[in-house]
Design a protein around this motif. Structure first.
Motif, PDB file in Angstrom:
ATOM      1  N   LYS A 152       6.493 -48.001   0.164  1.00 47.74           N
ATOM      2  CA  LYS A 152       6.573 -46.562  -0.163  1.00 47.74           C
ATOM      3  C   LYS A 152       7.649 -46.264  -1.189  1.00 47.74           C
ATOM      4  O   LYS A 152       7.392 -45.606  -2.189  1.00 47.74           O
ATOM      5  CB  LYS A 152       6.979 -45.763   1.095  1.00 47.74           C
ATOM      6  N   SER A 153       8.865 -46.738  -0.897  1.00 48.88           N
ATOM      7  CA  SER A 153      10.002 -46.388  -1.762  1.00 48.88           C
ATOM      8  C   SER A 153       9.788 -46.902  -3.181  1.00 48.88           C
ATOM      9  O   SER A 153      10.096 -46.211  -4.152  1.00 48.88           O
ATOM     10  CB  SER A 153      11.307 -46.947  -1.204  1.00 48.88           C
ATOM     11  N   ASP A 206      10.100 -38.941   2.345  1.00 49.22           N
ATOM     12  CA  ASP A 206       9.693 -40.301   2.692  1.00 49.22           C
ATOM     13  C   ASP A 206       9.822 -40.453   4.208  1.00 49.22           C
ATOM     14  O   ASP A 206      10.914 -40.355   4.752  1.00 49.22           O
ATOM     15  CB  ASP A 206      10.653 -41.248   1.938  1.00 49.22           C
TER      16      ASP A 206
HETATM   17 MG    MG Z   1      11.575 -47.090   2.817  1.00 50.24          MG
END
Ligand code: MG
Ligand code: AMP
Length: 190
Positions: A16-17, A88
């Motif tokens: 994701k990041s 997130d």
């Molecule tokens: Mg992450």
């Protein structure tokens, strides 16, 4: 225009990041900016101060009601932030006693996202990514468990869409195709 609220989810290790950072860099060149927030970091600040956890990976082992309280405080704090916001987080958290909804009704009411993104890829790729990431205390889990978690997250996503009227976007972050995932993410944020 009111800011856009985008929630990014995906099982630990899906990347994701990495995808988010790539997309934000692209958008910056176009003059589009987002405040990027990490739900776990907001929770951990309180958890650490209260002595509940020494590292962020301990939080999912805490008593369910403690986790829910940290979750509520984090959502309240994030709801105060104006403008374009990207969060997130996780559609669900795998705890020793089962899946905990990452975005229960009282969290969604605070955040009211325009869109929730599910970042996914094949479970065997996630397994390898977890093994090679030494910075985190990942739970030992096989490909079958990862597949189950991703499947369950789609179900959670459907219920979140019902609660808020947001859209659900699935982005695949496959090996060797990061650029594609980054472009898809930028399109969602634009
Ligand atoms: Mg992450
Ligand atoms: P992360 O760095 O995204 O893996 O998040 C670290 C930890 O924060 C997770 O393992 C969870 O314990 C917690 N966390 C993050 N988002 C949520 C959420 N929406 N609800 C409950 N716990 C969360």
């Amino acid at each position: 225009m009111a800011g856009r609220k985008v929630i990014i989810t995906g099982v630990p290790g899906v990347g994701k990041s990495t995808v988010v950072n790539g997309a934000l860099a692209k958008l910056k060149e176009e003059g589009i900016t987002y405040q990027s927030l990490n739900f776990g970091t907001f929770m951990f600040e309180v958890a650490q101060k209260e002595g509940y956890a020494k590292d962020r990976d301990e939080m999912r082992k805490l008593d369910k009601d403690v986790q829910k309280n940290l979750q509520k405080l984090a959502a309240k704090a994030m709801s105060q932030i104006p403008g374009n916001v990207l969060i997130d987080t996780h559609a669900s958290v795998k705890t020793p006693k089962g899946y905990l909804a990452g975005l229960p009704e009282w969290v969604l009411r605070e955040l009211m996202p325009d869109v929730i993104v599910l970042v996914e890829t094949d479970e065997d790729q996630i397994l390898l990514r977890r093994i090679s990431d030494a910075t985190r205390v990942r739970d030992m889990e096989g490909a079958g468990g990862i597949a189950e978690h991703q499947q369950f997250n789609r179900s959670f996503g459907a219920s979140y869409a019902m609660t808020t009227g947001c859209t659900i976007k699935i982005i695949r972050n496959q090996d060797f195709l990061l650029e594609r995932a980054t472009m898809d993410m930028a399109d969602v944020l634009r």
